[in-house]
Structure formats: structure tokens, C-alpha cells
Design a protein around this motif. Structure first.
Motif, PDB file in Angstrom:
ATOM      1  N   TRP A 197      18.473  53.896 -53.093  1.00 13.23           N
ATOM      2  CA  TRP A 197      17.854  54.992 -53.849  1.00 13.23           C
ATOM      3  C   TRP A 197      18.409  56.343 -53.386  1.00 13.23           C
ATOM      4  O   TRP A 197      18.743  57.201 -54.221  1.00 13.23           O
ATOM      5  N   ARG A 198      18.516  56.540 -52.082  1.00 11.67           N
ATOM      6  CA  ARG A 198      19.040  57.811 -51.558  1.00 11.67           C
ATOM      7  C   ARG A 198      20.470  58.069 -52.007  1.00 11.67           C
ATOM      8  O   ARG A 198      20.844  59.210 -52.268  1.00 11.67           O
TER       9      ARG A 198
ATOM     10  N   ILE B 197       8.862  55.968 -52.081  1.00  6.75           N
ATOM     11  CA  ILE B 197       9.845  55.419 -51.161  1.00  6.75           C
ATOM     12  C   ILE B 197       9.810  56.243 -49.883  1.00  6.75           C
ATOM     13  O   ILE B 197      10.184  57.404 -49.850  1.00  6.75           O
TER      14      ILE B 197
ATOM     15  N   THR C  51      11.528  56.320 -47.335  1.00  4.75           N
ATOM     16  CA  THR C  51      12.791  56.756 -46.741  1.00  4.75           C
ATOM     17  C   THR C  51      13.476  57.829 -47.581  1.00  4.75           C
ATOM     18  O   THR C  51      14.656  58.079 -47.416  1.00  4.75           O
ATOM     19  N   ALA C  52      12.720  58.469 -48.482  1.00  4.45           N
ATOM     20  CA  ALA C  52      13.308  59.516 -49.305  1.00  4.45           C
ATOM     21  C   ALA C  52      13.775  60.680 -48.437  1.00  4.45           C
ATOM     22  O   ALA C  52      13.246  60.917 -47.352  1.00  4.45           O
TER      23      ALA C  52
ATOM     24  N   GLU D  22      13.408  46.053 -48.000  1.00  2.00           N
ATOM     25  CA  GLU D  22      12.866  47.252 -48.632  1.00  2.00           C
ATOM     26  C   GLU D  22      13.507  48.521 -48.102  1.00  2.00           C
ATOM     27  O   GLU D  22      13.735  49.481 -48.855  1.00  2.00           O
TER      28      GLU D  22
ATOM     29  N   GLY E  48      15.632  51.552 -50.107  1.00  2.00           N
ATOM     30  CA  GLY E  48      15.480  52.991 -49.930  1.00  2.00           C
ATOM     31  C   GLY E  48      16.828  53.675 -49.751  1.00  2.00           C
ATOM     32  O   GLY E  48      17.059  54.782 -50.252  1.00  2.00           O
TER      33      GLY E  48
END
Length: 206
Positions: A47-48, A124, A126-127, A40, A44
Motif C-alpha cells: 500500500w505504501r 492500515i 503502517t501508513a 498483513e 501495508g
């Protein structure tokens, strides 16, 4: 990309193949491999890496609903991630193909009614920080506005080629044009934007 031997996946899943690959230094590769194994935190990271260029692309297509469309795109990515097969280049093309489909759907919905529902936002942890996000917007907002002055199809090709980092062949597949058409359109667009911004073009003119 040409023929049936190279294609992009549909939204319902499937295997992606591509004749062109991003270089080995592509930072998306390692994070994607771990994310596909169920990590997971790695998702993240994916996504970043993709969210900023994805938003810049969507703001050219639909400035008002860009964030909602991006959120809905990621929901589809999460849903179909287990059926994805490929590397960083294929994943990047898949995400931007999904985003384009979502943007087209949103445009149709807006034409049919005054507003569209707000998509569920993915949480998320870790954004990026708010400060980093603000800096990203400050650095790119002017460029997005400049690209948005181009004809819609040409602007989309520029964003997919330059901002998303897709190959000419991948952009051609997404927008349904010939690779040569995409290459010429992007070259002319960049030359036009460079002139509008007062920057020298590749041949040294302004």
C-alpha cells in the motif's frame, strides 16, 4: 500486449499475464509475494509503495474525489487479492485498472447526482506519517497540476506511463489504444510539458 495470449484481469478476479516485466529491482515484488501469503504487514508495504502514485493518477482524473476513489480501489484489491496471480508488474497494472474503473464509475455517479458516497477507509497501521504525506504532496502537487492541463486522455496516459510506471503495452491495454499511439502521445505530452515548465527536452530545445 496483443492478442488473447496477454490480457489484464477483470475486476472479478482471474489470472494476469504480461509480456513485459519490471526489472528485478522493483521493490514491490518482495512485499507483494509476502502479502499474497497472508502477511498483513507486507500488504501495508504494498500500500505504501502504490498509494502515492495511485493518488497522483486519480487527482488528474478527479481531483475532488481522488482519495475516496483510491480507498474504494483498495477495498476491491483486498476483496479479490486471493484470486490474483502474477508478479509486481501484473499487480501494478491490475490496481491501476481497478482505479480507472472506479474513477469512471464516480464520474458517472457525479453526473447523475450532486455527490457520491464516501468510500470506507482502510485502516492500515503502517501508513506513512502525516509529515511524510505532506512532503509527498508538496513535491508532486505542481507536477499533477501541470499534467492536468493536458487533454484528459493524454494526461491519463502520462500518469499511467510515468507516475504509475506501467509499460507502454500495459497502458495501451488499460486505455484501449494501440501501443504506438500511447508511445507517441506520451512523448508529445512530455515535450509539451517540458516546454511549458522551461525545461530542456530530449533534443536539447526548450
Amino acid at each position: 500486449m496483443s492478442g488473447s495470449s496477454t490480457r489484464l484481469t477483470t475486476e472479478r478476479g482471474g489470472t494476469l499475464t504480461a509480456s513485459e516485466r519490471h526489472g528485478p529491482a522493483d521493490p514491490l515484488g518482495g512485499s507483494l509475494a509476502r502479502a499474497l501469503e497472508g502477511d498483513e504487514a507486507a500488504f501495508g508495504e504494498v500500500w505504501r509503495l502504490l498509494q502515492p502514485p495511485l493518488l497522483r493518477y486519480l487527482k488528474v482524473r478527479d481531483r475532488e474525489y481522488a482519495e475516496d476513489i483510491a480507498a474504494e480501489t483498495w477495498l476491491h484489491v483486498v476483496r479479490d487479492l486471493g484470486r490474483f496471480s502474477g508478479g509486481a508488474a501484473e499487480f501494478r497494472a491490475w490496481v491501476f485498472t481497478l482505479a480507472r474503473h472506479r474513477a469512471i464509475d464516480a464520474a458517472r455517479a457525479q453526473a447523475a447526482r450532486p455527490s457520491v458516497p464516501t468510500a470506507e477507509v482502510i485502516d492500515i497501521s503502517t501508513a506513512p506519517s502525516a509529515e511524510a504525506a505532506a512532503l509527498e504532496r508538496a513535491d508532486t502537487e505542481a507536477a499533477v497540476r501541470l499534467v492536468a492541463t493536458l487533454p484528459t486522455v493524454q494526461a491519463e496516459m502520462v500518469m499511467l506511463r510515468v507516475v504509475a510506471g506501467l509499460s507502454v503495452a500495459e497502458v495501451a491495454t488499460i486505455v484501449g489504444k494501440k501501443p504506438g499511439t500511447v508511445a507517441v502521445a506520451v512523448h508529445r505530452a512530455l515535450k509539451k510539458l517540458a516546454g511549458a515548465h522551461g525545461a530542456p527536452t530530449a533534443d536539447g530545445t526548450r
